[in-house]
Design a protein around this motif. Structure first.
Motif, PDB file in Angstrom:
ATOM      1  N   PRO A  49       0.837  -1.211   0.000  1.00 50.31           N
ATOM      2  CA  PRO A  49       0.000   0.000   0.000  1.00 50.31           C
ATOM      3  C   PRO A  49       0.863   1.249   0.000  1.00 50.31           C
ATOM      4  O   PRO A  49       2.051   1.190   0.339  1.00 50.31           O
ATOM      5  N   PRO A  50       0.295   2.385  -0.386  1.00 45.96           N
ATOM      6  CA  PRO A  50       1.051   3.638  -0.311  1.00 45.96           C
ATOM      7  C   PRO A  50       1.522   3.912   1.114  1.00 45.96           C
ATOM      8  O   PRO A  50       1.006   3.363   2.083  1.00 45.96           O
ATOM      9  N   GLY A  51       2.530   4.784   1.211  1.00 42.40           N
ATOM     10  CA  GLY A  51       3.086   5.109   2.517  1.00 42.40           C
ATOM     11  C   GLY A  51       2.104   5.858   3.389  1.00 42.40           C
ATOM     12  O   GLY A  51       0.997   6.213   2.967  1.00 42.40           O
ATOM     13  N   PRO A  52       2.502   6.147   4.627  1.00 44.20           N
ATOM     14  CA  PRO A  52       1.582   6.761   5.595  1.00 44.20           C
ATOM     15  C   PRO A  52       1.194   8.190   5.242  1.00 44.20           C
ATOM     16  O   PRO A  52       0.251   8.729   5.824  1.00 44.20           O
ATOM     17  N   GLY A  53       1.898   8.816   4.299  1.00 43.35           N
ATOM     18  CA  GLY A  53       1.566  10.190   3.942  1.00 43.35           C
ATOM     19  C   GLY A  53       0.385  10.338   3.018  1.00 43.35           C
ATOM     20  O   GLY A  53      -0.072  11.452   2.763  1.00 43.35           O
ATOM     21  N   VAL A  54      -0.134   9.200   2.508  1.00 45.43           N
ATOM     22  CA  VAL A  54      -1.220   9.238   1.526  1.00 45.43           C
ATOM     23  C   VAL A  54      -2.331   8.292   1.959  1.00 45.43           C
ATOM     24  O   VAL A  54      -2.075   7.147   2.343  1.00 45.43           O
ATOM     25  N   VAL A  55      -3.560   8.777   1.896  1.00 43.60           N
ATOM     26  CA  VAL A  55      -4.742   7.971   2.204  1.00 43.60           C
ATOM     27  C   VAL A  55      -5.440   7.644   0.883  1.00 43.60           C
ATOM     28  O   VAL A  55      -5.685   8.533   0.064  1.00 43.60           O
ATOM     29  N   VAL A  56      -5.744   6.373   0.663  1.00 43.87           N
ATOM     30  CA  VAL A  56      -6.373   5.930  -0.585  1.00 43.87           C
ATOM     31  C   VAL A  56      -7.745   5.354  -0.269  1.00 43.87           C
ATOM     32  O   VAL A  56      -7.905   4.548   0.656  1.00 43.87           O
ATOM     33  N   GLU A  57      -8.723   5.769  -1.061  1.00 44.30           N
ATOM     34  CA  GLU A  57     -10.105   5.306  -0.866  1.00 44.30           C
ATOM     35  C   GLU A  57     -10.751   5.126  -2.233  1.00 44.30           C
ATOM     36  O   GLU A  57     -10.603   5.969  -3.117  1.00 44.30           O
ATOM     37  N   ASP A  58     -11.463   4.028  -2.408  1.00 45.87           N
ATOM     38  CA  ASP A  58     -12.220   3.799  -3.636  1.00 45.87           C
ATOM     39  C   ASP A  58     -13.637   4.331  -3.483  1.00 45.87           C
ATOM     40  O   ASP A  58     -14.284   4.113  -2.451  1.00 45.87           O
ATOM     41  N   ARG A  59     -14.100   5.017  -4.508  1.00 43.38           N
ATOM     42  CA  ARG A  59     -15.484   5.493  -4.552  1.00 43.38           C
ATOM     43  C   ARG A  59     -16.153   4.914  -5.791  1.00 43.38           C
ATOM     44  O   ARG A  59     -15.503   4.729  -6.829  1.00 43.38           O
ATOM     45  N   ARG A  60     -17.432   4.667  -5.713  1.00 41.02           N
ATOM     46  CA  ARG A  60     -18.202   4.264  -6.892  1.00 41.02           C
ATOM     47  C   ARG A  60     -19.220   5.348  -7.177  1.00 41.02           C
ATOM     48  O   ARG A  60     -19.987   5.745  -6.301  1.00 41.02           O
ATOM     49  N   VAL A  61     -19.193   5.814  -8.435  1.00 41.82           N
ATOM     50  CA  VAL A  61     -20.020   6.956  -8.812  1.00 41.82           C
ATOM     51  C   VAL A  61     -20.826   6.587 -10.049  1.00 41.82           C
ATOM     52  O   VAL A  61     -20.471   5.672 -10.794  1.00 41.82           O
ATOM     53  N   PRO A  62     -21.935   7.295 -10.301  1.00 38.32           N
ATOM     54  CA  PRO A  62     -22.771   6.950 -11.451  1.00 38.32           C
ATOM     55  C   PRO A  62     -22.042   7.159 -12.778  1.00 38.32           C
ATOM     56  O   PRO A  62     -21.333   8.146 -12.970  1.00 38.32           O
ATOM     57  N   GLY A  63     -22.223   6.196 -13.676  1.00 39.56           N
ATOM     58  CA  GLY A  63     -21.637   6.297 -15.010  1.00 39.56           C
ATOM     59  C   GLY A  63     -22.616   5.839 -16.064  1.00 39.56           C
ATOM     60  O   GLY A  63     -23.703   5.331 -15.744  1.00 39.56           O
ATOM     61  N   PRO A  64     -22.259   5.975 -17.330  1.00 41.41           N
ATOM     62  CA  PRO A  64     -23.194   5.650 -18.411  1.00 41.41           C
ATOM     63  C   PRO A  64     -23.489   4.168 -18.552  1.00 41.41           C
ATOM     64  O   PRO A  64     -24.525   3.790 -19.115  1.00 41.41           O
ATOM     65  N   GLY A  65     -22.596   3.306 -18.041  1.00 36.40           N
ATOM     66  CA  GLY A  65     -22.827   1.866 -18.142  1.00 36.40           C
ATOM     67  C   GLY A  65     -22.922   1.209 -16.782  1.00 36.40           C
ATOM     68  O   GLY A  65     -22.676   0.007 -16.652  1.00 36.40           O
ATOM     69  N   GLY A  66     -23.299   1.951 -15.774  1.00 32.10           N
ATOM     70  CA  GLY A  66     -23.285   1.470 -14.397  1.00 32.10           C
ATOM     71  C   GLY A  66     -22.275   2.276 -13.606  1.00 32.10           C
ATOM     72  O   GLY A  66     -21.728   3.275 -14.087  1.00 32.10           O
ATOM     73  N   ASP A  67     -22.010   1.853 -12.390  1.00 31.13           N
ATOM     74  CA  ASP A  67     -21.083   2.605 -11.546  1.00 31.13           C
ATOM     75  C   ASP A  67     -19.668   2.581 -12.110  1.00 31.13           C
ATOM     76  O   ASP A  67     -19.220   1.576 -12.681  1.00 31.13           O
ATOM     77  N   ALA A 129     -11.696  -1.811 -23.849  1.00 31.83           N
ATOM     78  CA  ALA A 129     -11.988  -2.487 -25.105  1.00 31.83           C
ATOM     79  C   ALA A 129     -11.238  -3.839 -25.106  1.00 31.83           C
ATOM     80  O   ALA A 129     -10.261  -4.003 -24.381  1.00 31.83           O
ATOM     81  N   PRO A 130     -11.649  -4.798 -25.917  1.00 35.43           N
ATOM     82  CA  PRO A 130     -12.738  -4.745 -26.899  1.00 35.43           C
ATOM     83  C   PRO A 130     -14.119  -5.046 -26.330  1.00 35.43           C
ATOM     84  O   PRO A 130     -15.114  -4.872 -27.016  1.00 35.43           O
ATOM     85  N   GLU A 131     -14.189  -5.496 -25.063  1.00 35.39           N
ATOM     86  CA  GLU A 131     -15.510  -5.786 -24.495  1.00 35.39           C
ATOM     87  C   GLU A 131     -16.371  -4.528 -24.467  1.00 35.39           C
ATOM     88  O   GLU A 131     -17.598  -4.609 -24.609  1.00 35.39           O
ATOM     89  N   HIS A 132     -15.723  -3.391 -24.291  1.00 39.51           N
ATOM     90  CA  HIS A 132     -16.441  -2.116 -24.186  1.00 39.51           C
ATOM     91  C   HIS A 132     -15.816  -1.117 -25.158  1.00 39.51           C
ATOM     92  O   HIS A 132     -14.939  -0.330 -24.789  1.00 39.51           O
ATOM     93  N   PRO A 133     -16.217  -1.127 -26.416  1.00 39.54           N
ATOM     94  CA  PRO A 133     -15.623  -0.236 -27.408  1.00 39.54           C
ATOM     95  C   PRO A 133     -16.074   1.207 -27.214  1.00 39.54           C
ATOM     96  O   PRO A 133     -16.909   1.512 -26.346  1.00 39.54           O
ATOM     97  N   HIS A 134     -15.486   2.091 -28.018  1.00 40.95           N
ATOM     98  CA  HIS A 134     -15.891   3.495 -27.991  1.00 40.95           C
ATOM     99  C   HIS A 134     -17.400   3.584 -28.190  1.00 40.95           C
ATOM    100  O   HIS A 134     -17.964   2.883 -29.021  1.00 40.95           O
ATOM    101  N   PRO A 135     -18.096   4.439 -27.391  1.00 39.08           N
ATOM    102  CA  PRO A 135     -17.551   5.503 -26.530  1.00 39.08           C
ATOM    103  C   PRO A 135     -17.425   5.141 -25.053  1.00 39.08           C
ATOM    104  O   PRO A 135     -17.253   6.046 -24.234  1.00 39.08           O
ATOM    105  N   ALA A 136     -17.518   3.847 -24.701  1.00 36.43           N
ATOM    106  CA  ALA A 136     -17.545   3.485 -23.281  1.00 36.43           C
ATOM    107  C   ALA A 136     -16.351   4.021 -22.501  1.00 36.43           C
ATOM    108  O   ALA A 136     -16.535   4.624 -21.425  1.00 36.43           O
ATOM    109  N   PRO A 137     -15.086   3.831 -22.959  1.00 36.41           N
ATOM    110  CA  PRO A 137     -13.969   4.304 -22.120  1.00 36.41           C
ATOM    111  C   PRO A 137     -13.997   5.803 -21.858  1.00 36.41           C
ATOM    112  O   PRO A 137     -13.864   6.237 -20.707  1.00 36.41           O
ATOM    113  N   VAL A 138     -14.168   6.599 -22.909  1.00 37.30           N
ATOM    114  CA  VAL A 138     -14.122   8.054 -22.703  1.00 37.30           C
ATOM    115  C   VAL A 138     -15.354   8.553 -21.953  1.00 37.30           C
ATOM    116  O   VAL A 138     -15.260   9.509 -21.162  1.00 37.30           O
ATOM    117  N   GLU A 139     -16.487   7.924 -22.131  1.00 33.82           N
ATOM    118  CA  GLU A 139     -17.672   8.342 -21.381  1.00 33.82           C
ATOM    119  C   GLU A 139     -17.511   8.047 -19.899  1.00 33.82           C
ATOM    120  O   GLU A 139     -17.958   8.828 -19.046  1.00 33.82           O
TER     121      GLU A 139
END
Length: 337
Positions: A49-67, A129-139
């Motif tokens: 994990p990163p050192g003690p100077g950095v706190v890391v947290e995962d967030r899930r936010v709304p997107g065009p194909g799900g979170d 990609a290729p499971e999720h072609p354009h525009p999925a990545p940029v969206e």
């Protein structure tokens, strides 16, 4: 593999000690991609994990194909009271040729930025990609940017000092995300950092032809990445600039930019041309061409003199951008408008 005569001497010495097969881009097929993704996931699971100077947290936010998963890196230290608006924010997009990658592979890089710049860094886990072609990545990238800007205060970040950045395919997606933000009326982006960006699906530049056997990411791998993203449209007329930013006819009104690339990679000329066109469109642009380098050498050989120069130059560009927080200029009308 035959090493190019223009290769930096220190890089040449290091590569001559490296087993040749580690430098050659794999012949990519869906099966090879699946295997290499699994190998990457196994490696990432072993990373400390990163050192003690950095706190890391995962967030899930709304997107065009799900979170969409966002990986937030923040300083462990309390914010600077002299900056009540919050810390600068780096919105980061990982590389991987459009077909590989996870945010975790850049944890060390982003921890370094957080510690040295006092910023918040948000990395997006876009669909591949290729499971999720354009525009999925940029969206997905755009959706994560929208959420980051709207929730900057909760992240301890200053939305007026929001930079979009990425490396390789991530650099191309960063350029495309900046185009989307301009064309959709926001969020406001103060700066874009495009590190050795993957911008053009057509493969027509001199470097894409003459350096097609370059180390780590060659012409065949690049063609596979674009076909994975675009299918039969790759190289044709019907390709969106939000997929291949080199296709954009108008680059005015974009945020100030930093673009870099190395001499001995297929992306050289498309990056050079994009930087030139940004400047011609009135966008304040900093460009660096690293002689004797090849794509990804700064990740493979970071402790070389040239590798340290690349890292220091990108860091300095972000430091200047975060100090000023310069907004994007007004978009000038295109000819005939």
């Amino acid at each position: 593999m035959t090493l190019h005569p223009n290769l930096d001497p220190e890089l040449r010495e290091a590569l001559e000690r490296t087993p040749p097969h580690t430098l050659e881009a794999a012949t990519l097929t869906p099966e090879v991609v699946a295997r290499q993704r699994a190998e990457l996931d196994a490696l990432l699971a072993l990373m400390p994990p990163p050192g003690p100077g950095v706190v890391v947290e995962d967030r899930r936010v709304p997107g065009p194909g799900g979170d969409v998963r966002l990986r937030v890196h923040a300083p462990a230290a309390p914010p600077d009271p002299s900056r009540p608006a919050g810390r600068p924010c780096l919105y980061w997009i990982h590389g991987g040729g459009m077909v590989f990658g996870r945010p975790e592979m850049d944890d060390g890089l982003l921890a370094g930025y957080v510690e040295r710049l006092g910023c918040v860094a948000v990395s997006v886990d876009y669909r591949l990609a290729p499971e999720h072609p354009h525009p999925a990545p940029v969206e997905d990238c755009y959706a994560g940017l929208v959420w980051t800007a709207a929730n900057a205060a909760g992240l301890g970040a200053d939305p007026s000092r929001l930079a979009v950045a990425g490396m390789s395919a991530g650099g191309g997606l960063a350029a495309a995300t900046a185009l989307l933000a301009r064309d959709r009326g926001g969020p406001a982006v103060a700066f874009q950092l495009l590190a050795c960006p993957m911008l053009d699906d057509r493969g027509l530049t001199p470097s894409s032809r003459r350096l097609a056997d370059a180390p780590l990411w060659d012409g065949a791998a690049n063609a596979f990445g674009w076909r994975a993203l675009l299918g039969d449209r790759a190289g044709g007329e019907d390709v969106s600039p939000y997929a291949a930013p080199a296709r954009a006819a108008d680059l005015s009104g974009l945020p100030p930019a930093f673009v870099d690339v190395t001499e001995l990679e297929i992306f050289r000329d498309e990056a050079l041309d994009y930087a030139r066109r940004l400047a011609e469109a009135g966008v304040s642009t900093e460009f660096h061409l690293y002689p004797g380098g090849f794509h990804g050498f700064d990740v493979l050989l970071p402790d070389t003199e040239l590798g340290r120069a690349v890292s220091a130059t990108r860091l300095a560009a972000l430091r200047r951008a975060f100090r000023t927080g310069t907004p994007a200029p007004e978009r000038s009308p295109a000819p005939g408008q």
